[in-house]
Design a protein around this motif. Structure first.
Motif, short mmCIF file in Angstrom:
data_model
loop_
_atom_site.label_atom_id
_atom_site.label_comp_id
_atom_site.label_asym_id
_atom_site.label_seq_id
_atom_site.Cartn_x
_atom_site.Cartn_y
_atom_site.Cartn_z
N UNK A 120 15.50 5.17 -1.38
CA UNK A 120 15.01 4.35 -0.26
C UNK A 120 13.66 3.78 -0.65
N UNK A 121 13.52 2.46 -0.58
CA UNK A 121 12.25 1.78 -0.89
C UNK A 121 11.77 1.06 0.35
N UNK A 122 10.53 1.29 0.74
CA UNK A 122 9.99 0.67 1.95
C UNK A 122 8.59 0.08 1.68
N UNK A 123 8.37 -1.13 2.19
CA UNK A 123 7.03 -1.71 2.23
C UNK A 123 6.39 -1.35 3.57
N UNK A 124 5.12 -0.95 3.52
CA UNK A 124 4.40 -0.60 4.74
C UNK A 124 3.41 -1.69 5.12
N UNK A 125 3.64 -2.89 4.62
CA UNK A 125 2.74 -4.01 4.90
C UNK A 125 2.62 -4.28 6.40
N UNK A 126 3.68 -4.00 7.15
CA UNK A 126 3.65 -4.20 8.59
C UNK A 126 3.03 -3.06 9.37
N UNK A 127 2.53 -2.05 8.67
CA UNK A 127 1.89 -0.87 9.27
C UNK A 127 2.78 -0.20 10.32
N UNK B 176 -1.88 1.88 1.73
CA UNK B 176 -3.26 1.77 2.20
C UNK B 176 -3.36 1.16 3.60
N UNK B 177 -2.28 0.52 4.07
CA UNK B 177 -2.34 -0.13 5.39
C UNK B 177 -2.52 0.87 6.53
N UNK B 178 -2.18 2.14 6.32
CA UNK B 178 -2.32 3.14 7.38
C UNK B 178 -3.65 3.89 7.27
N UNK B 179 -4.49 3.49 6.30
CA UNK B 179 -5.79 4.14 6.12
C UNK B 179 -6.89 3.31 6.78
N UNK B 180 -7.91 3.99 7.25
CA UNK B 180 -8.98 3.35 8.02
C UNK B 180 -9.93 2.56 7.14
N UNK C 43 -13.90 0.50 6.92
CA UNK C 43 -15.28 0.73 7.37
C UNK C 43 -15.67 2.19 7.36
N UNK C 44 -14.93 3.01 6.64
CA UNK C 44 -15.25 4.42 6.45
C UNK C 44 -15.05 4.74 4.98
N UNK C 45 -15.45 5.95 4.58
CA UNK C 45 -15.15 6.38 3.22
C UNK C 45 -13.65 6.43 3.04
N UNK C 46 -13.19 6.26 1.81
CA UNK C 46 -11.76 6.08 1.52
C UNK C 46 -10.94 7.31 1.90
N UNK C 47 -9.69 7.03 2.27
CA UNK C 47 -8.71 8.10 2.41
C UNK C 47 -8.50 8.64 3.80
N UNK C 48 -9.23 8.14 4.81
CA UNK C 48 -9.04 8.62 6.18
C UNK C 48 -8.03 7.75 6.92
N UNK C 49 -7.22 8.37 7.77
CA UNK C 49 -6.13 7.65 8.44
C UNK C 49 -6.61 6.93 9.69
N UNK C 50 -5.98 5.81 9.95
CA UNK C 50 -6.28 5.06 11.17
C UNK C 50 -5.85 5.88 12.39
N UNK C 51 -6.51 5.62 13.49
CA UNK C 51 -6.16 6.31 14.73
C UNK C 51 -4.71 5.99 15.11
N UNK C 52 -3.93 7.05 15.36
CA UNK C 52 -2.53 6.88 15.69
C UNK C 52 -1.60 7.01 14.49
N UNK C 53 -2.18 7.10 13.28
CA UNK C 53 -1.38 7.19 12.06
C UNK C 53 -1.62 8.51 11.32
N UNK D 266 -5.59 2.58 -2.31
CA UNK D 266 -6.59 3.57 -1.90
C UNK D 266 -5.92 4.93 -1.77
N UNK D 267 -6.50 5.92 -2.38
CA UNK D 267 -5.90 7.25 -2.40
C UNK D 267 -6.23 8.03 -1.12
N UNK D 268 -5.22 8.58 -0.43
CA UNK D 268 -5.49 9.42 0.74
C UNK D 268 -6.37 10.61 0.36
N UNK D 269 -7.23 11.02 1.27
CA UNK D 269 -8.24 12.05 0.96
C UNK D 269 -7.61 13.37 0.55
N UNK D 270 -6.45 13.72 1.11
CA UNK D 270 -5.86 15.04 0.85
C UNK D 270 -5.25 15.17 -0.54
N UNK D 271 -5.06 14.05 -1.24
CA UNK D 271 -4.38 14.10 -2.55
C UNK D 271 -5.17 14.92 -3.55
#
Length: 598
Positions: free
Chosen positions: A228-235, A285-289, A291-301, A326-331
């Motif tokens: 299964x391949x998915x683009x998350x461009x639409x968030x 990276x579309x689900x990451x916030x 204006x903050x340091x890298x790797x934090x998730x947007x509210x609701x995601x 952008x690499x998620x912080x937990x990686x």
């Protein structure tokens, strides 16, 4: 694999090749115990009846098997492990598997694990037995008995996995694109042989992560029950994304799924345990916030963090791959063992093929300059090759002389999207790296900043910029230095100059430092040695570009005397004020007056 030094392309994965034989052998003995025991049980009589090598050579020739592939498969049929074959032939484990893979393909054998070698042995035995029957003298005829002709036996050909088990979503067509062979081999090693459960393809926009992820899935499709391949461009929300993926992995037409993300992740993991699934999420990276340091998730995601952690930590036989700028912080906490990060670096061969396809043939000297300017950004090479062909008649030398570093609108838009995600403190550091225009140590960066910053905060910001793939790290015996990749350096410098000129336009209107952020916070002037006279102040390359742009504006609109008067008056006003109040504005304005005056 993160930011490898030149000549050391995948430093974190060097151990793979060295230990592959043992691990592959262990996989054969443990991961497939049940299947292998069945295979061995049915093979006992066959193993006691070896295949003559002259017959094997004859069949191999008919199938187009090369001498090197034949030598390798003979050793495999004799029971040698991958590591043993590699040692005897003096080649890598990857090369052994590639040779065997080609043999299996030429014999139309699909699947994975020991079953492929067993199927090959079956085919050869059946064909050999058929040939022996054909060569044997016919039995005495019995007049009264009518016999039916018995068709020769043919070996069963396994059917490739059903196409309905592959859901490609909006994946791009990569059939006509150059394959990144080295990286694909490493990915196969990580996913198929090492059993990686979570893989991160990391890198700045334009380096080909999307294409690489599709090529990887195409290469490994015979190793998985579902893709299964998915683009998350639409968030998409995590619940919606999981609902679609679970539907693609399930044989049931109608599913009653939990409403919450946790329940749906549980359902997905159950399917990933029952079947071997490859799930790829592009544009993560579309689900990451921003204006903050890298790797934090947007509210609701935030549910995506749970998805990442559980796929990494739970036991299953599948692989979740994310491609992201952008690499998620937990990686960083999860990485190691069954979690891997790969930054695509196999770019030069692909870039050469891009130029070849466009009919552009740079000399080696010109090629080295192109690599120096555009590094690993494959999108840049594609744009540049097209530009050279369409506007420079295919002459790379003319293009290089006419342009210092060519950044087209498409690249600018991509870089702008990444830049807009930066926190204010990250933006500050990136500007300073552009002003320095070369490698800078951590201590030097801390000295440059107008307001003091702790070492801990500086390291957090540098780590965040690294996870955004926006800075490069260079290590020496004595220190570590940071700089911007060439394209990023060009983009940030242009942005810095444009913003500084906008501030000067505002200064012309209101004659106030209120909006002079760049002139206050960044020292655009440096001290240079002037022999016996000591040192003198000189504008940095950024200041020189600001001066050039102002001169161009003055030529078009006039107002030179007004600008000089305002700059002189403002510099005089700031002369006796403390640095903490006016920052670098005084020295910057005086240097600009001096530069414009000449």
């Amino acid at each position: 694999m993160r930011n490898p030094r030149k000549g050391d392309r995948y430093p974190k994965e060097k151990k793979i090749s060295a230990t592959l034989g043992k691990k592959a052998c262990k996989l054969e003995e443990t991961q497939y115990n049940e299947n292998w025991s069945i295979v061995c049980k049915s093979e006992r009589t066959i193993l006691s009846n070896p295949i003559p090598q002259d017959f094997l050579k004859q069949v191999a020739k008919q199938r187009g098997v090369s001498d090197a592939e034949l030598e390798t498969v003979i050793m495999a049929l004799d029971g040698d492990s991958t590591a043993s074959i590699a040692t005897k032939l003096g080649i890598s484990n990857i090369a052994v598997r590639k040779r065997l893979g080609e043999v299996y393909r030429k014999f139309s054998i699909y699947g994975r694990g020991p079953g492929k070698l067993a199927e090959l042995r079956h085919q050869l035995i059946y064909q050999y037995q058929d040939r022996e029957k054909e060569m044997a003298p016919p039995p005495p005829a019995t007049p009264k008995t009518k016999t039916k002709a018995t068709p020769a036996k043919t070996s069963p050909t396994p059917t490739p996995r059903a196409s309905q088990n592959q859901d490609w979503g909006e994946a791009p067509d990569v059939s006509q694109l150059v394959k990144r062979t080295e990286e694909l081999d490493i990915l196969e090693e990580l996913i198929v042989d090492e059993g990686t459960r979570l893989l991160v393809l990391l890198g700045m926009s334009g380096n080909g992560k999307t294409v690489l992820s599709v090529q990887m899935a195409k290469k490994l499709q015979q190793d998985f029950d579902y893709i299964v391949w998915r683009s998350m461009a639409g968030t998409p929300s995590v619940e919606d994304l999981l609902g679609g993926i679970i539907q693609s992995l399930s044989t049931q037409k109608k599913l009653e799924l939990p409403e919450d993300a946790t329940g749906r992740i549980t359902c997905l993991l159950e399917l990933m345990r029952k079947n071997r699934c490859l799930v790829i999420l592009d544009d993560f990276e579309t689900v990451l916030e921003s204006d903050e340091l890298a790797g934090n998730y947007r509210k609701g995601y935030e549910g995506y963090r749970e998805l990442i952690k559980r796929c990494a930590e739970s036991t299953h036989k599948s692989c979740l791959t994310i491609a992201t700028d952008e690499e998620p912080a937990e990686i960083s906490l999860l990485e190691g063992g069954k979690v891997r990060t790969l930054q695509p670096m196999d770019y030069e061969d692909v870039a050469r093929e891009i130029f070849k396809d466009k009919g552009v043939s740079p000399t080696e000297k010109e090629w080295k300059e192109l690599v120096k300017r555009y590094a690993d950004n494959l999108l840049a090479y594609k744009i540049v090759a097209t530009t050279i062909k369409d506007f420079f008649n295919g002459n790379t030398g003319s293009f290089l002389k006419a342009t210092e570093l060519f950044v087209e609108d498409t690249l600018t838009d991509l870089l702008e999207q990444q830049f807009e995600r930066l926190s204010p403190s990250e933006e500050e550091i990136v500007y300073w790296l552009a002003i320095e225009n070369g490698p800078v140590s951590i201590s030097r960066l801390r000295e440059n900043l107008l307001l003091p910053v702790s070492l801990s905060d500086m390291l957090k910001n540098l780590d965040s910029l690294t996870r955004r793939s926006l800075i490069e790290k260079q290590e020496t015996a004595s220190d570590i230095f940071f700089t911007l990749p060439p394209l990023v350096m060009k983009f940030v410098t242009s942005k810095l100059v444009d913003n500084a000129c906008d501030e000067l336009k505002q200064l012309m209107k209101n004659q106030s430092l209120e909006n002079m952020r760049i002139f206050i916070q960044h020292n655009l002037t440096k001290e240079v040695s002037s022999g016996k006279k000591g040192t003198k102040l000189q504008g940095t390359p950024v200041m020189q570009q600001i001066k050039n742009q102002l001169q161009y504006i003055i030529m078009r609109t006039g107002g030179y005397d007004d600008l000089m008067n305002i700059l002189n008056n403002m510099a005089s006003t700031l002369q006796d004020k403390p640095k903490m109040e006016v920052g670098y504005a005084n020295v910057n304005l005086r240097n600009l007056v001096s530069a414009l005056g000449t």
